[in-house]
Design an enzyme around this catalytic site. Structure first.
Site, PDB file in Angstrom:
ATOM      1  N   SER A 163       0.937  -1.134   0.030  1.00  0.00           N
ATOM      2  CA  SER A 163       0.085  -0.056   0.023  1.00  0.00           C
ATOM      3  C   SER A 163       0.945   1.265   0.030  1.00  0.00           C
ATOM      4  O   SER A 163       2.074   1.199   0.497  1.00  0.00           O
ATOM      5  CB  SER A 163      -1.021   0.048   1.146  1.00  0.00           C
ATOM      6  OG  SER A 163      -1.466   1.432   1.357  1.00  0.00           O
ATOM      7  N   SER A 204      30.363  46.043  -1.558  1.00  0.00           N
ATOM      8  CA  SER A 204      29.277  47.252  -1.300  1.00  0.00           C
ATOM      9  C   SER A 204      29.419  47.763  -2.734  1.00  0.00           C
ATOM     10  O   SER A 204      30.513  47.690  -3.541  1.00  0.00           O
ATOM     11  CB  SER A 204      29.831  48.167  -0.491  1.00  0.00           C
ATOM     12  OG  SER A 204      29.093  49.353  -0.649  1.00  0.00           O
TER      13      SER A 204
END
Length: 460
Positions: free
Chosen positions: A138, A316
């Site tokens: 199952s 940056s």
């Protein structure tokens, strides 16, 4: 196109697709995430392993024809080897407690088997997805068993990555053993230590996480295969369970055992909760280490600056020369994702109702994601950050000499009250503890030398 029929009607499927009607319906029903079964090869292999183990057991018990068992074994061997995964197309997140995933496997194995037998896709009278490939099974015992197998395989890769990361920290601990620095508690100067000791502690924490994940993995070895729908083993012949588990242990390489109570095992997902908790703990520990590295490398001039992280990219778009601790920041974010995944697993485990937990698909999805994120993060953390860390010994020395970190050791000689007075005086005058100590009257002449020498020996 070919036409297939199921209990809901007619479905058209392209001739070159090995899946069948139930899979096709599931593809339409669940366009939910960006992850499909084929994107998780370990889980596809796990499903194939379960199907092969079942075929072997059914053959031994005489409930599956030898020709069918042989072709199922041949096709699942190919899937285990990495072939045919493109036919596993169902979304990982799905309703039905995993039925769509189970049927995807059943249909692909059946159709590829039919082709090997000289028949066309969809000619199921010769090899049927349910009657043959899914015989004695199952979804409710196949799917959770496959989940556990996939997690066991992936856990090995994660623990290996964590072990190698721990080794990288141990190597740095050896390299930094002779560098004395300030130990800090609550971000305040505390007591002397060595930079090597600090890195050795990082390694020890990761090694303990490996032990926790390994221990939690043991619970995944207990499976409910043979329980079929709700734990009573309906439609499975006598002796099937033991034979199937033995075969699956051999195929997978894991020593698997059957659950003591198959009814409880059908709905209880406590093992997945414990495994998720171990992953969360390891992720949080990695994140803590990453945060410490960010602090230790902060500055570089206006922060602690005791270590230098390898510069892996510009930091940056506006501040020239700035370099950010991007790798530790990535580790932090992975930890946050793993914590969120753990919440999902916890809530999904609670959602088990009566004899089944229908929320297993999202548990599988989130656990696989956590494993993948953590493995990738650990490997990247090591190669792009830890291996390249450099100590700034001069900075460590300067901070140490200007600190008040010797106060705790000094209290053994002068007592708590007099040492406290010295500390406050050093703070007021903006000097280190040693300069303040030198000017104190009535102190043994060798106190400073003994004090600093003891610290240096312990750090080394």
């Amino acid at each position: 196109m070919r036409v297939e029929r199921d209990q809901l009607g007619v479905v058209e499927i392209a001739d070159d697709l090995a899946y069948g009607a139930q899979t096709a319906r599931a593809v339409l029903n669940f366009p939910i995430s960006r992850s499909r079964l084929k994107d998780e090869p370990e889980f596809v292999r796990a499903l194939a392993m379960v199907k092969q183990a079942a075929a072997r057991a059914n053959l031994e018990l005489g409930v599956l024809a030898p020709e069918k068992a042989q072709v199922i074994t041949a096709i699942t061997d190919q899937i285990i080897a990495g072939q045919h995964h493109d036919h596993f197309v169902v979304d990982l997140i799905q309703g039905g407690a995993g039925t769509s995933s189970n049927m995807n496997a059943n249909e692909v194995i059946a159709n590829l088997g039919l082709r090997a037998m000289g028949h066309g896709f969809g000619e199921y009278r010769y090899l049927h997805p349910n009657d043959d490939v899914n015989h004695s099974q199952s979804t409710n015992d196949v799917y959770p068993t496959a989940i556990r197998l996939a997690l066991l395989h992936r856990a090995r890769a994660l623990t290996t990555a964590l072990e190698v990361l721990a080794l990288a920290f141990r190597n740095k601990a050896t390299e930094f053993a002779g560098i004395t620095k300030v130990g800090r508690t609550q971000l305040q100067d505390a007591v002397p230590m060595s930079l090597g000791t600090e890195f050795a502690a990082f390694a020890a924490t990761l090694a303990d996480s490996v032990r926790q994940i390994t221990a939690a993995s043991e619970g995944l070895r207990v499976i409910n295969l043979g329980g079929t729908a709700i734990g009573d083993g309906i439609l499975a012949p006598e002796g099937y369970r033991a034979r199937a588990i033995a075969a699956l242990s051999e195929i997978s390489g894991f020593d698997l055992t059957g659950a003591d109570d198959l009814f409880a095992a059908g709905y209880d997902q406590g093992a997945l909760v414990q495994f998720s908790a171990a992953l969360k703990s390891a992720a949080l520990r990695m994140s803590k280490i990453a945060s410490d590295l960010r602090l230790l490398s902060s500055g570089p001039r206006a922060g602690l600056g005791e270590i230098i992280l390898p510069p892996v990219q510009a930091g940056s778009s506006i501040m020239p020369g700035k370099v950010n601790p991007v790798i530790p920041e990535m580790v932090n974010q992975v930890a946050y994702a793993v914590v969120g995944n753990d919440v999902t697993v916890t809530m999904a485990a609670e959602a088990g109702e009566l004899q089944l937990n229908a929320m297993e698909p999202v548990m599988l999805c989130r656990l696989l994601e956590s494993l993948s994120l953590m493995e990738n993060a650990a490997n990247t953390f090591r190669t792009r950050c830890v291996d390249g860390i450099v100590a700034d010994a001069d900075r460590c020395r300067a901070l140490f000499e200007g600190s008040l970190a010797l106060a705790t050791r000094l209290s053994l000689d002068l007592g708590y009250d007099r040492t406290s007075a010295l500390v406050y005086r050093a703070k007021r005058e903006g000097i280190g503890l040693v300069p303040a100590l030198v000017t104190e009257p009535d102190l043994p002449g060798d106190l400073v030398a003994n004090l600093t020498g003891t610290v240096q020996r312990k750090s080394a």
